[in-house]
Design a protein around this motif. Structure first.
Motif, PDB file in Angstrom:
ATOM      1  N   ALA A  95      -9.743  -3.642   0.214  1.00 57.11           N
ATOM      2  CA  ALA A  95      -9.008  -2.809  -0.742  1.00 57.11           C
ATOM      3  C   ALA A  95      -9.734  -1.489  -0.993  1.00 57.11           C
ATOM      4  O   ALA A  95      -9.095  -0.430  -1.109  1.00 57.11           O
ATOM      5  CB  ALA A  95      -8.815  -3.567  -2.050  1.00 57.11           C
ATOM      6  N   ASN A  96     -11.065  -1.530  -1.055  1.00 57.69           N
ATOM      7  CA  ASN A  96     -11.832  -0.321  -1.346  1.00 57.69           C
ATOM      8  C   ASN A  96     -11.747   0.695  -0.213  1.00 57.69           C
ATOM      9  O   ASN A  96     -11.648   1.903  -0.451  1.00 57.69           O
ATOM     10  CB  ASN A  96     -13.296  -0.687  -1.606  1.00 57.69           C
ATOM     11  CG  ASN A  96     -14.106   0.493  -2.132  1.00 57.69           C
ATOM     12  OD1 ASN A  96     -13.723   1.129  -3.104  1.00 57.69           O
ATOM     13  ND2 ASN A  96     -15.216   0.794  -1.484  1.00 57.69           N
ATOM     14  N   THR A  97     -11.763   0.220   1.026  1.00 58.82           N
ATOM     15  CA  THR A  97     -11.676   1.125   2.166  1.00 58.82           C
ATOM     16  C   THR A  97     -10.304   1.774   2.246  1.00 58.82           C
ATOM     17  O   THR A  97     -10.177   2.968   2.543  1.00 58.82           O
ATOM     18  CB  THR A  97     -11.994   0.373   3.474  1.00 58.82           C
ATOM     19  OG1 THR A  97     -13.329  -0.140   3.417  1.00 58.82           O
ATOM     20  CG2 THR A  97     -11.854   1.293   4.677  1.00 58.82           C
ATOM     21  N   ILE A  98      -9.272   0.974   2.002  1.00 60.63           N
ATOM     22  CA  ILE A  98      -7.918   1.534   1.978  1.00 60.63           C
ATOM     23  C   ILE A  98      -7.807   2.590   0.884  1.00 60.63           C
ATOM     24  O   ILE A  98      -7.222   3.665   1.077  1.00 60.63           O
ATOM     25  CB  ILE A  98      -6.878   0.419   1.789  1.00 60.63           C
ATOM     26  CG1 ILE A  98      -6.847  -0.480   3.029  1.00 60.63           C
ATOM     27  CG2 ILE A  98      -5.491   0.999   1.522  1.00 60.63           C
ATOM     28  CD1 ILE A  98      -5.964  -1.699   2.887  1.00 60.63           C
ATOM     29  N   SER A  99      -8.378   2.297  -0.284  1.00 58.74           N
ATOM     30  CA  SER A  99      -8.367   3.264  -1.384  1.00 58.74           C
ATOM     31  C   SER A  99      -9.163   4.513  -1.020  1.00 58.74           C
ATOM     32  O   SER A  99      -8.763   5.632  -1.349  1.00 58.74           O
ATOM     33  CB  SER A  99      -8.951   2.631  -2.649  1.00 58.74           C
ATOM     34  OG  SER A  99      -8.186   1.522  -3.063  1.00 58.74           O
ATOM     35  N   TRP A 100     -10.291   4.326  -0.348  1.00 55.34           N
ATOM     36  CA  TRP A 100     -11.146   5.446   0.065  1.00 55.34           C
ATOM     37  C   TRP A 100     -10.388   6.367   1.007  1.00 55.34           C
ATOM     38  O   TRP A 100     -10.389   7.591   0.851  1.00 55.34           O
ATOM     39  CB  TRP A 100     -12.404   4.889   0.730  1.00 55.34           C
ATOM     40  CG  TRP A 100     -13.538   5.863   0.840  1.00 55.34           C
ATOM     41  CD1 TRP A 100     -13.647   7.082   0.228  1.00 55.34           C
ATOM     42  CD2 TRP A 100     -14.729   5.690   1.616  1.00 55.34           C
ATOM     43  NE1 TRP A 100     -14.839   7.675   0.555  1.00 55.34           N
ATOM     44  CE2 TRP A 100     -15.527   6.844   1.407  1.00 55.34           C
ATOM     45  CE3 TRP A 100     -15.209   4.678   2.440  1.00 55.34           C
ATOM     46  CZ2 TRP A 100     -16.771   7.011   2.014  1.00 55.34           C
ATOM     47  CZ3 TRP A 100     -16.446   4.832   3.040  1.00 55.34           C
ATOM     48  CH2 TRP A 100     -17.224   5.979   2.835  1.00 55.34           C
ATOM     49  N   ALA A 101      -9.725   5.770   2.002  1.00 54.43           N
ATOM     50  CA  ALA A 101      -8.939   6.576   2.941  1.00 54.43           C
ATOM     51  C   ALA A 101      -7.789   7.279   2.240  1.00 54.43           C
ATOM     52  O   ALA A 101      -7.485   8.444   2.527  1.00 54.43           O
ATOM     53  CB  ALA A 101      -8.417   5.682   4.062  1.00 54.43           C
ATOM     54  N   SER A 102      -7.151   6.576   1.320  1.00 56.80           N
ATOM     55  CA  SER A 102      -6.045   7.170   0.570  1.00 56.80           C
ATOM     56  C   SER A 102      -6.522   8.336  -0.284  1.00 56.80           C
ATOM     57  O   SER A 102      -5.872   9.389  -0.344  1.00 56.80           O
ATOM     58  CB  SER A 102      -5.386   6.104  -0.313  1.00 56.80           C
ATOM     59  OG  SER A 102      -4.346   6.663  -1.084  1.00 56.80           O
ATOM     60  N   ASN A 103      -7.667   8.150  -0.930  1.00 53.55           N
ATOM     61  CA  ASN A 103      -8.225   9.218  -1.768  1.00 53.55           C
ATOM     62  C   ASN A 103      -8.517  10.489  -0.973  1.00 53.55           C
ATOM     63  O   ASN A 103      -8.414  11.596  -1.514  1.00 53.55           O
ATOM     64  CB  ASN A 103      -9.529   8.754  -2.420  1.00 53.55           C
ATOM     65  CG  ASN A 103      -9.329   7.712  -3.493  1.00 53.55           C
ATOM     66  OD1 ASN A 103     -10.273   7.083  -3.928  1.00 53.55           O
ATOM     67  ND2 ASN A 103      -8.088   7.490  -3.932  1.00 53.55           N
ATOM     68  N   ASN A 104      -8.888  10.329   0.271  1.00 55.07           N
ATOM     69  CA  ASN A 104      -9.357  11.463   1.066  1.00 55.07           C
ATOM     70  C   ASN A 104      -8.312  12.022   2.029  1.00 55.07           C
ATOM     71  O   ASN A 104      -8.633  12.780   2.941  1.00 55.07           O
ATOM     72  CB  ASN A 104     -10.616  11.075   1.847  1.00 55.07           C
ATOM     73  CG  ASN A 104     -11.810  10.895   0.932  1.00 55.07           C
ATOM     74  OD1 ASN A 104     -11.886  11.510  -0.123  1.00 55.07           O
ATOM     75  ND2 ASN A 104     -12.744  10.053   1.334  1.00 55.07           N
ATOM     76  N   THR A 105      -7.060  11.615   1.843  1.00 56.04           N
ATOM     77  CA  THR A 105      -5.974  12.104   2.690  1.00 56.04           C
ATOM     78  C   THR A 105      -4.877  12.684   1.816  1.00 56.04           C
ATOM     79  O   THR A 105      -4.287  11.959   1.012  1.00 56.04           O
ATOM     80  CB  THR A 105      -5.397  10.975   3.569  1.00 56.04           C
ATOM     81  OG1 THR A 105      -6.458  10.301   4.239  1.00 56.04           O
ATOM     82  CG2 THR A 105      -4.428  11.533   4.591  1.00 56.04           C
ATOM     83  N   GLU A 106      -4.603  13.972   1.947  1.00 57.45           N
ATOM     84  CA  GLU A 106      -3.559  14.640   1.165  1.00 57.45           C
ATOM     85  C   GLU A 106      -2.260  14.697   1.958  1.00 57.45           C
ATOM     86  O   GLU A 106      -2.281  14.899   3.164  1.00 57.45           O
ATOM     87  CB  GLU A 106      -3.977  16.057   0.845  1.00 57.45           C
ATOM     88  CG  GLU A 106      -4.453  16.417  -0.533  1.00 57.45           C
ATOM     89  CD  GLU A 106      -3.792  15.788  -1.715  1.00 57.45           C
ATOM     90  OE1 GLU A 106      -2.561  15.657  -1.719  1.00 57.45           O
ATOM     91  OE2 GLU A 106      -4.494  15.434  -2.655  1.00 57.45           O
ATOM     92  N   GLY A 107      -1.143  14.541   1.259  1.00 58.82           N
ATOM     93  CA  GLY A 107       0.164  14.602   1.895  1.00 58.82           C
ATOM     94  C   GLY A 107       0.718  13.205   2.106  1.00 58.82           C
ATOM     95  O   GLY A 107       0.042  12.339   2.669  1.00 58.82           O
ATOM     96  N   GLY A 162       0.819  -1.208   0.000  1.00 53.57           N
ATOM     97  CA  GLY A 162       0.000   0.000   0.000  1.00 53.57           C
ATOM     98  C   GLY A 162       0.853   1.257   0.000  1.00 53.57           C
ATOM     99  O   GLY A 162       0.537   2.246  -0.671  1.00 53.57           O
ATOM    100  N   ASN A 163       1.950   1.217   0.758  1.00 58.49           N
ATOM    101  CA  ASN A 163       2.875   2.352   0.762  1.00 58.49           C
ATOM    102  C   ASN A 163       3.565   2.508  -0.581  1.00 58.49           C
ATOM    103  O   ASN A 163       3.792   3.632  -1.049  1.00 58.49           O
ATOM    104  CB  ASN A 163       3.917   2.162   1.865  1.00 58.49           C
ATOM    105  CG  ASN A 163       3.295   1.963   3.229  1.00 58.49           C
ATOM    106  OD1 ASN A 163       3.465   0.911   3.845  1.00 58.49           O
ATOM    107  ND2 ASN A 163       2.565   2.948   3.706  1.00 58.49           N
ATOM    108  N   ALA A 164       3.893   1.376  -1.211  1.00 60.59           N
ATOM    109  CA  ALA A 164       4.532   1.426  -2.521  1.00 60.59           C
ATOM    110  C   ALA A 164       3.594   2.031  -3.563  1.00 60.59           C
ATOM    111  O   ALA A 164       4.026   2.744  -4.471  1.00 60.59           O
ATOM    112  CB  ALA A 164       4.964   0.026  -2.946  1.00 60.59           C
ATOM    113  N   LYS A 165       2.306   1.759  -3.419  1.00 66.67           N
ATOM    114  CA  LYS A 165       1.327   2.329  -4.343  1.00 66.67           C
ATOM    115  C   LYS A 165       1.354   3.849  -4.286  1.00 66.67           C
ATOM    116  O   LYS A 165       1.267   4.537  -5.309  1.00 66.67           O
ATOM    117  CB  LYS A 165      -0.070   1.813  -4.010  1.00 66.67           C
ATOM    118  CG  LYS A 165      -1.165   2.378  -4.915  1.00 66.67           C
ATOM    119  CD  LYS A 165      -2.547   1.936  -4.466  1.00 66.67           C
ATOM    120  CE  LYS A 165      -3.628   2.531  -5.360  1.00 66.67           C
ATOM    121  NZ  LYS A 165      -4.988   2.188  -4.899  1.00 66.67           N
TER     122      LYS A 165
END
Length: 466
Positions: free
Chosen positions: A356-368, A74-77
């Motif tokens: 996977a979708n929740t991780i993507s959702w959190a990633s989408n909504n967090t800047e930085g 996930g970090n590599a993504k």
């Protein structure tokens, strides 16, 4: 179907406990027969403390490393993995899922190998191989290579959690085992807590040696795993009957206290094919778990594609959670094995895509980068803590219905997955409305362009993914 792989990406399940050895098959000479009860209790506490210091810290370190190695994808993504390897979101989701397929398929044979090869050989060897797999993930250049590396990573990591669980059960009484296993498992939360920060620091090597930052995350963490694996040949102990750090009297004490607790396998035992055939039913159950995982994998990819196209990740979570609720309702209410088996399909379909979708959702909504790394670390670490719950709600005495376990998971699905997704979706929609109407513009008054950019997802023009 195993509970842990349905619930979270890093939870695990133990193999069956050690078989009982009859008293006449081991040396039950009591080296403390001449001592008083108080003296015996003092020696027992000292022995237990010696076991804890020698066994638990290093094994916990191994589990921490395993969780870093399985979740750093996930970090590599975040560091450009998908772009550099030309992966679609569906392919990325497939790469996440294939780890758990090989992980679950190969779990049934791991404890046979552990017993036959000895822990001091088996655990370091699988760790050495998964360290190599992790390093090669940083050398891959396409989807096929990445999938292969993830498959073999799951295969080699499959032996650690059940292997250590079995191993510790051969050292401690049943009344002592739970807290040791909980301490061991807590390493997953530690890994989730700082994994994002570690990856963010390593990613600063972007461009070194012609490798991208995401590649260095895999390579360096893989090399660390290899170093720890080599040290494990000396640090991991064998079973009590051959443990070199114990005196002869202490070995007798360990074996005796386990025998009194109706446990065994503290002494060496030759492998026989009859033991494997005695596991036939559990192996069959493991094989029956493969189709639900496969269906869950397909839906995970489908939801990944749908969520990316519609930008409605919350609605996707809500939709698939209804499948999971239906599945676990069938597991609780149905009497027919066929209907219950169908329920496992719906259960997998209702949970796997949401990971996977929740991780993507959190990633989408967090800047930085750092904020996102820490956020994902907290989410993954918190999710893995549910393994502590699952290991206690699915009890052998509740077989074959497992009502407490299924009921707890159903409650999770209703309250947290369905209810939480609805709440999050509504709150984000309200916040987006305020930003569109200009009600958050006061946040940037008096700030220059640089300062506004540093606000990240707190910028008034940043709209959350719903």
């Amino acid at each position: 179907m195993e509970k842990h792989d349905i619930e979270v990406s890093g939870s695990d399940q133990l193999e069956e406990p050690c078989q009982v050895v009859q008293p006449d098959k081991i040396d039950l000479d009591d080296p403390d027969a001449h001592l008083s009860e108080a003296e015996r209790e003092k020696i027992d506490k000292q022995l237990l403390w010696k076991l804890d210091l020698k066994l638990i810290p290093w094994l916990s370190l191994l589990y921490l490393v395993s969780f870093l190695d399985r979740t750093n994808v996930g970090n590599a993504k975040l560091e450009g993995l998908l772009k550099d390897l030309h992966l679609t979101d569906g392919q990325y989701a497939a790469a996440l899922t294939i780890f758990f397929v090989s992980y679950s398929v190969f779990e049934p044979v791991t404890n046979v190998l552990l017993k036959r090869l000895r822990p001091s050989i088996f655990i370091p060897v699988i760790m050495l191989i998964w360290g190599i797999c992790m390093t090669t993930m940083g050398l891959t250049t396409n989807f096929s290579g990445f999938m292969a590396a993830r498959w073999f990573l799951g295969l080699t990591e499959a032996g650690l959690f059940p292997g250590v669980g079995y191993f510790l059960s051969c050292w401690y009484k049943r009344s002592e085992f739970g807290v040791r296993m909980a301490i061991f498992f807590s390493a997953a939360a530690v890994a989730g807590s700082f994994g994002g920060l570690l990856a963010a620091a390593i990613a600063k090597m972007n461009g070194v040696g012609g490798k991208a930052g995401w590649a260095w995350i895999f390579i360096l963490e893989g090399l660390v795993t290899i170093v720890i694996a080599v040290a494990s040949f000396w640090m991991v102990q064998d079973f009590p009957d051959s443990a070199t750090f114990l005196s002869e009297d202490d070995r007798k004490r360990v074996i005796r206290r386990l025998s009194q607790d109706k446990q065994s396998s503290a002494e060496h035992e030759e492998f026989k094919m009859s033991y494997f055939w005695a596991r036939y039913k559990s192996t069959k159950a493991q094989l029956l778990s493969v189709p639900p995982y496969a269906v869950g994998c397909v839906l995970t990819i489908g939801i990944g594609v749908l969520a990316d196209r519609t930008k409605k990740r919350g609605l996707c979570n809500i939709g698939v959670s209804l499948l999971g609720i239906a599945g676990f309702s069938m597991l609780i209410g149905a009497k027919s094995p066929e209907v219950r088996y169908a329920g496992t399909f719906l259960g997998a379909m209702g949970i796997y895509p949401c990971i996977a979708n929740t991780i993507s959702w959190a990633s989408n909504n967090t800047e930085g980068v750092y904020k996102r790394g820490v956020t994902l670390g907290i989410i993954i670490g918190w999710g893995n803590l549910n393994g502590v719950v699952s290991s206690n709600i699915y009890r052998g005495r509740d077989a074959p219905n497992f009502f407490p376990g299924h009921g707890t998971v159903l409650g999770y699905l209703i309250v947290f997955l369905l209810g939480g997704s609805i709440l999050q979706h509504v709150l984000l929609r309200i916040e987006n409305g305020k930003r569109v109407r200009g009600e958050r513009n006061s946040w940037v008054e008096g700030l220059d362009a640089k300062s506004i950019e540093m606000l990240g997802d707190k910028r008034p023009d940043f709209l959350y993914t719903l």
